[in-house]
Design a protein around this motif. Structure first.
Motif, short mmCIF file in Angstrom:
data_model
loop_
_atom_site.label_atom_id
_atom_site.label_comp_id
_atom_site.label_asym_id
_atom_site.label_seq_id
_atom_site.Cartn_x
_atom_site.Cartn_y
_atom_site.Cartn_z
N VAL A 113 0.86 -1.18 0.00
CA VAL A 113 0.00 0.00 0.00
C VAL A 113 0.90 1.23 0.00
O VAL A 113 1.74 1.39 0.89
CB VAL A 113 -0.94 0.01 1.22
CG1 VAL A 113 -1.81 1.26 1.22
CG2 VAL A 113 -1.80 -1.25 1.23
N LEU A 114 0.72 2.06 -1.02
CA LEU A 114 1.51 3.28 -1.11
C LEU A 114 0.87 4.35 -0.22
O LEU A 114 -0.30 4.72 -0.41
CB LEU A 114 1.58 3.79 -2.56
CG LEU A 114 2.24 2.84 -3.55
CD1 LEU A 114 2.33 3.48 -4.91
CD2 LEU A 114 3.64 2.44 -3.07
N GLU A 115 1.63 4.79 0.74
CA GLU A 115 1.13 5.82 1.64
C GLU A 115 1.29 7.19 0.99
O GLU A 115 2.29 7.47 0.33
CB GLU A 115 1.91 5.79 2.96
CG GLU A 115 1.66 4.51 3.76
CD GLU A 115 2.45 4.52 5.06
OE1 GLU A 115 3.56 5.10 5.06
OE2 GLU A 115 1.97 3.98 6.06
N ASP A 116 0.28 7.97 1.18
CA ASP A 116 0.23 9.27 0.51
C ASP A 116 1.32 10.18 1.05
O ASP A 116 1.59 10.22 2.26
CB ASP A 116 -1.15 9.91 0.72
CG ASP A 116 -1.31 11.16 -0.12
OD1 ASP A 116 -0.70 11.21 -1.20
OD2 ASP A 116 -2.03 12.07 0.32
N ALA A 117 1.95 10.88 0.16
CA ALA A 117 2.90 11.94 0.50
C ALA A 117 2.35 13.25 -0.05
O ALA A 117 1.61 13.26 -1.03
CB ALA A 117 4.28 11.66 -0.07
#
Length: 1336
Positions: A113-117
């Motif tokens: 899961v790509l965490e938002d930046a």
């Protein structure tokens, strides 16, 4: 070593041997990995962790399409980023990871899961922002709305707005709300403030991590606000005050002053009109309504009308043309002062009178004089007819003036005297008589100037003197030339101008008037106009060049007194072509035979009477018209007419064999004149042509059973010219004898006559198609009547045909209703329309007559309705779907087509029939459900969320219809994300979606709790919800909901001194105060009563009820219980009110159990179970021995306390274990309150009933049961003890003599708890104690 320990060691060894060759096992938290999307290329994303019980080396690998984003170190398991990650493009990556050792391979599907930046700045939409606002816009009005988009999530995707700059400087005039609405925060003024504003608006997100730093992304844009003026101000006068001067006797209309006013509303600039409201004295001035010019309206003399230095006062009003916002005409008034000044206002004036009799009234003044003198008037002699008097009414020097002459002719005259005082006679005399010449100037004009030398600004008056020169006869008429040669055509018409001969005489009047005459008078062919000298033709019948070619005459000119002048005149007649050529014969005739070689030779002759050897008499010949003139030629000069070879009689255009030629003889004059003559040539015919059929074979058909029916016409032609040679007779030679008849029919009566053979069925014979024959071959001949006769032959094929008299019938099966799927899934031919016709000869074509479109049984009446282009029909009946258009069920669901079939061969009855074909458009599931705007983040308090509680609402719509548009919602995935970023897949059965409800085209469902939530979990649920339609195949869309949990660790206990009933009554006020003090939303979990049956009556305040609640912020975070007290300190007013409502204490109730630590402990116990078991056995032996030593010390302490007497006691209680005792060496027992007169009761005989083991868990209960049996026992106070975040209540009794002492274990617990309470290590909040104890 005991046998039991040996067995344990053997079992442990066996277990290790069994695990020696097992496959690697992945760590439990490897299924879902969270990686920040801004992790740079080459950086470590995470590490794959797998374990091997034998510590064998493990190698790692990774596969899957998303594995290209990462690089994996096969030995260490460290995963680094290989390509840039972007959550906004792909939020979740899926790979398969592998771990290998000697025991085998393990694999796991891993969700990354790509965490938002915070890598996206807000983007302004709908730019530019340019609005216009009226200046009277109300304060607080929304002027426009700013819309932005930020693709990030959470705080990084939440945009806030700020106005950075306002130009011109007005920083507080506008305000922007956080929803983007820009509102007016003050008042606008087009005139007083500014006509426009430029706002620099900044949009910023709430910040987030990006490349390891907390970054706030922002963007700016500009908005222009134009302020529109409204009519709310009066006109404004410019350049005030208005003061001016005007000389007396100013002319009416003289502009004195211009008043200028402008509309106070500069943005409207209404037209201004002006008027004079009041004037003192009145009537002297007017004002122009549009321009504001004040002009003189009446001539005035200051000496007669006004006092010295008098001032005229005007009151001027400026008024706007249109109503203002209040419905009235805006106006303004100003004052104007005009001072009339004195001047030398009398200039010299001229009068036409004799001095002594003059009337010097104003009306008698003149400015012009006129008289006449003869030419060559004598010099120095005054002109007697001029009576000129000059006067200046001013006195003294103002009345003196000089006289002079000016103008173009002033040099010819003199004036005297040159200076006059007040009044005098003016005389004019000729200075140069040569200038007085009528032939040079007929009028002399000059001006007398009277110059008032004392008035330099308005010095002079002038009078114009006009002298008319009287002519005398001193000249004779003269012609410019001595001889004039004129020419004229001999055929000129009467009145034709031959020429103009004129003379000149400089004298005027009758002296210069000239009359003309033509001499000698015997010339009658011409005349001269006696006034103009114009010579014209008088009698054209007498003009003939051939008789007289030239005329000689004299022109005489005579003036008014008989003085004469003459000139010579020659008139030459020009020849014209006025004679046509004349033929020597009236006509010419000749005879020839066709195809003969004889040559035609005829000579045509003509003559012309015009002048010989001139073009007018030169003759030429030409064939100008006639039949077959191409077969002849003529010599243009000699006139010889000849044929050009043999002539074919049949090739001639004339039918009678006669050739008529027209030969023209014409001269070469201009214009040319001509004469024609007819030449007739007769050509005799011979029978040299045979008949010829128009075609060798004729095909014809005839209906069966038609008696005498016409079959066909056969046509033959004979090119011979005469009827005896070209008359044709037709016969049937064979093939149809007795069945058909043929007769010759004259079809063209013109020469040559035409005959056709009319072939018909014998009236007595009926042809039968069925019995036959069905075809006849007739041999037909055509013969002429010439000698010898010529014959030709042709074949006629007659076909008997069946009569087509039946109407075609559409096949019902091909016209049944048709279903066609939308979106052109069925291309090409979808139905073949067929029809039947029982006739043997028919040709059916199919046509689309009309198309009607329906949507939900409603006709689409538009001429360009979409379904008109969906289908087409070929002529053969094939119905096809048009590939260039797309069938859309959402636009049209039914198409009615009217189809017509036509038999092209029908001869009787109706040839066509129509039918209706209904096409049902079948809806295809071509639209996915679309989630509508919803709140994607919700807050759950698990303790307050029962089963079936609604936690969120979802909405979706589908553009399809019917079952394809019916949407149901399903919870397909539940992921719990802990606060440390770790996640755990949970069963989707935790939540469920209710059945959807259709409202206004939108399907709505609620997300409910299906099973109890774990109130100890800390983090958030990520719930994936799918919206599925009812189509086949089913289409779906998914959306994630973030359900933030507030776990039990955030639950806070508030103790109140009021009863639960009164607490419930004050609940709303208490919640409001807590909300105000904490800026959060309090959620009440429970309100319970406190059991205080054993509290001492002397206690001042005791807790009667406990409120358990959570303090939750809107963003899902909550306030820990230990922070509540410090937060309340910042709002003492709210805290004071809460104390007034009975608040006593704030406590924590969080359990110390930690599921994660428990899980780790269990896993560790499984690995080292046998070792721990051995350690427990050893520890048990040691603890058992220590227990006995502690019991001996406890008994000793009790016996020592018994020896204390009341005589040696200090004031107050004697409490073992504190500094309130009198004997040294006492051992602490517990920390509580004693009444000194009461014995501790260590020697009660009941002590034998209880165990002396302080580790006995049942000791407290046993002692309490003993206390309950004592009727005279006094209850002690209730003391709150907080241990490891668990609240318990203990009641300490004051025992009577003979009771057993409290067990040592309980006393130690109480002692430790009191130490924690006084040191503040447990329970943050307001703590109220009723007992003052000081620990050692």
């Amino acid at each position: 070593m005991s046998s039991r320990n040996i067995i344990c060691i053997l079992l442990l060894g066996l277990f290790l041997i069994m695990k020696a060759q097992s496959r690697p096992s992945f760590s439990t938290n490897m299924s879902v990995i969270y990686v920040p999307e801004d992790t740079p290329t080459g950086a470590v994303a995470y590490k794959i962790i797998a374990s091997d019980t034998n510590n064998n080396p493990i190698t790692y690998s990774m596969s899957g399409k998303d594995s290209a984003f990462f690089n994996l170190d096969k030995n260490t398991g460290i995963v680094t980023v290989a390509r840039d990650l972007d959550r906004e493009v792909t939020a979740t990556l899926r790979v398969t990871i592998y771990a290998r050792n000697k025991g085998g391979e393990s694999q796991m599907t891993q969700i990354i899961v790509l965490e938002d930046a915070n890598d996206n700045a807000p983007i302004f939409l709908n730019v530019p922002y340019h609005v216009s606002v009226y200046e009277n816009e109300t304060e607080g009005a929304v002027l426009f709305t700013v819309v932005t988009e930020d693709k990030d999530q959470g705080a990084a995707g939440t945009v806030r707005y700020q106005i950075m700059e306002v130009l011109p400087d007005a920083p507080y005039l506008f305000e922007i709300q956080q929803d983007g609405d820009v509102i007016l925060n003050g008042t606008l003024n087009y005139t007083g403030k500014s006509t426009f504003y430029q706002l620099q608006i900044k949009a910023s997100d709430h910040g987030g991590l990006y490349n390891g730093a907390f970054v706030i992304q922002n963007a700016s844009t500009f908005a222009i606000i134009n302020v529109k003026d409204v009519p709310d101000l009066d006109p404004i006068f410019l350049n005030i005050p208005y003061q001016t001067t005007v000389p007396e006797n100013s002319k009416v209309g003289t502009t004195v002053l211009t008043i200028t006013a402008v509309d106070g509303d500069r943005g409207i600039n209404d037209e201004i009109t002006y008027s004079i409201l009041n004037s003192k004295p009145p009537g002297l001035f007017n004002i122009t309504a549009q321009s504001g010019e004040i002009v003189v309206s009446h001539s005035f003399d200051r000496e007669e009308l006004l006092d010295f230095n008098a001032i005229v006062e005007l009151q001027v009003m400026a008024k706007e043309m249109h109503h203002d916002i209040n419905g009235i005409i805006a106006s303004a008034v100003t004052r104007v002062s005009i001072t009339v000044t004195d001047i030398n206002d009398n200039t010299p004036a001229f009068y036409n009178c004799i001095l002594g009799t003059c009337n010097f009234a104003e009306s008698s003044k003149v400015n012009s004089f006129r008289t006449s003198i003869p030419e060559h008037f004598s010099s120095g002699v005054p002109i007697e007819n001029l009576t000129i008097v000059a006067r200046d009414p001013d006195q003294g020097m103002n009345g003196s003036f000089t006289l002079s002459l000016q103008g173009a002719n002033a040099s010819a005259f003199t004036v005297s005297p040159t200076e006059i005082k007040t009044v005098g006679v003016v005389q004019i005399a000729v200075k140069d008589s040569d200038i007085i010449d009528y032939e040079q100037r007929k009028v002399l004009i000059f001006e007398i100037v009277a110059n008032d030398t004392t008035n330099p600004t308005k010095c002079c008056s002038t009078a114009t003197v006009t002298i008319d020169i009287v002519d005398i006869n001193d000249h004779s008429p003269e012609f410019p030339h001595q001889t004039y040669v004129l020419t004229v055509k001999e055929n000129a018409d009467i009145g034709t101008v031959v020429g103009i001969v004129t003379a000149t005489d400089p004298d005027s009047g009758p002296f210069g008037k000239i009359t003309y005459s033509l001499l000698p008078k015997s010339i009658q062919e011409f005349k001269v106009d006696n006034e103009t000298g114009k010579i014209t033709v008088e009698n054209n019948t007498l003009l003939d060049r051939e008789k007289r070619s030239i005329y000689y005459a004299t022109v005489q000119a005579t003036d008014g007194e008989g003085r004469k002048g003459t000139t010579s005149l020659e008139i030459v007649l020009e020849d014209v072509n006025d004679n046509r050529p004349v033929m020597s014969r009236e006509s010419y005739t000749a005879f020839i035979t066709e195809n003969q070689g004889n040559e035609l030779n005829i000579k045509i002759e003509a003559f012309d009477n015009d002048e010989v050897n001139a073009n007018n008499s030169e003759i030429r010949y030409a064939i100008v018209a006639g039949d077959d003139q191409q077969n002849f030629t003529i010599d243009p000069i000699s006139g010889d007419l000849r044929s050009i070879g043999p002539i074919d009689r049949e090739a001639m255009t004339s039918s009678d064999g006669k050739i008529d030629l027209i030969v023209k003889a014409y001269d070469l004059g201009v214009p040319s004149l001509s004469t024609t003559v007819n030449v007739t040539i007769h050509v005799e015919d011979v029978n040299d042509n045979s008949p010829i059929f128009s075609q060798p074979v004729y095909n014809a058909s005839v209906m069966e059973h038609t008696l005498g029916a016409f079959v066909t016409l056969v046509k033959a032609s004979d090119n011979d010219a005469t009827e005896i040679n070209n008359r044709i007779i037709y016969r049937i030679e064979n093939g149809g004898s007795g069945t058909f008849l043929i007769r010759s029919v004259l079809t063209n009566d013109a020469i040559p006559k035409q005959y056709e053979g009319n072939l018909t069925v014998d009236p007595a014979i009926a042809l039968d198609y069925d019995k036959g024959p069905k075809c006849y071959n007739l041999n037909v001949s055509a013969s002429d009547l010439g000698t010898p006769s010529n014959t030709a032959y042709a074949t006629v094929r007659v076909t008997v045909i069946d009569v087509n008299d039946e109407t075609p019938v559409l096949d019902p099966d091909s016209m049944r209703d048709l279903d066609v799927m939308e979106n052109n899934t069925e291309l090409g031919i979808v139905r073949n329309i067929t029809a039947t016709d029982i006739d043997t000869n028919h040709s059916l074509i199919y046509q689309l007559v009309s198309t009607v479109c329906y949507k939900s049984k409603i006709i689409d009446a538009q001429p360009d309705a979409p379904c008109h282009y969906w289908f087409g029909l070929y002529d053969n009946g094939s119905l096809y779907v048009n590939e260039s258009s797309v069938i859309d069920y959402e636009e049209v669901d039914q198409v009615d087509m009217t189809i017509r079939v036509t038999d092209l061969y029908t001869e009787k009855n109706n040839a066509s029939r129509i039918g209706k074909l209904t096409i049902h458009i079948v809806d295809a599931n071509d639209n996915r459900p679309v989630f509508l705007a919803l709140e994607r983040v919700s807050v759950i308090v698990p303790e307050l969320a029962p089963i079936s509680a609604e936690v969120a609402t979802v909405k979706a719509s589908d553009n399809d219809t019917g079952k394809n548009a019916a949407i149901e919602f399903f919870v397909v995935k539940v992921l719990f994300i802990f606060l440390d970023g770790q996640s755990n897949n949970l069963s989707p059965d935790i939540f469920e979606a209710s059945r959807s409800i259709l409202i206004d085209g939108e399907y709505t469902a609620t997300i409910k709790i299906k099973s109890s939530l774990d109130k100890t979990l800390r983090g958030q649920y990520k719930v994936t919800v799918e919206a599925r339609d009812g189509g086949n195949p089913t289409l779906y869309a998914s959306s994630d909901l973030d359900l933030i949990t507030v776990d039990e660790s955030y639950k806070t206990q508030l103790e109140f001194s009021t009863t639960p009933e009164k607490l419930q009554k004050n609940m709303n006020e208490i919640i409001a105060l807590l909300r105000e003090a904490t800026n959060s939303n309090p959620y009440v979990a429970s309100v319970t009563a406190v059991n205080n049956n054993k509290v001492q009556p002397l206690a001042r305040q005791v807790a009667k009820s406990i409120m358990e609640l959570y303090f939750v912020y809107n963003n899902g975070t909550a306030i820990p219980p230990e922070d509540i007290n410090s937060i309340l300190q910042f709002n003492p007013e709210a805290a004071s009110k809460l104390i007034e409502l009975g608040l006593l204490n704030i406590k924590e109730t969080t359990e110390s159990s930690n599921n994660e630590r428990l899980s780790v402990a269990i896993i560790g116990g499984l690995v080292a179970g046998f070792v721990i078991l051995l350690a427990i056995m050893v520890t048990a032996l040691i603890c058992s021995r220590a227990s006995y030593k502690r019991k001996i010390k406890s008994i000793t302490a009790m016996n020592t306390a018994k020896t204390i007497t009341s005589d040696i006691l200090q004031n107050g209680a004697v409490v073992p274990g504190t500094n309130k005792y009198t004997l040294e060496g006492a051992n602490p027992v517990w920390n509580t309150v004693f009444d000194t007169p009461i014995d501790l009761g260590f020697e009660d005989t009941n002590s034998d009933r209880a165990s002396v083991n302080s580790l006995d868990k049942n000791m407290v209960n046993a002692v309490e049961e003993t206390y309950a049996k004592k009727p005279n026992t006094l209850e002690g106070p209730t003391i709150t003890v907080e241990t490891n975040h668990k609240m318990t209540e203990k009641t300490i009794d004051n025992y009577s003599t003979g009771e057993k002492a409290k067990p040592l274990s309980a006393a130690l617990v109480d002692h430790d708890n009191n130490k924690e309470k006084e040191s503040g290590t447990s329970g943050a909040g307001l703590h109220i104690s009723h007992i003052k104890n000081i620990d050692i």
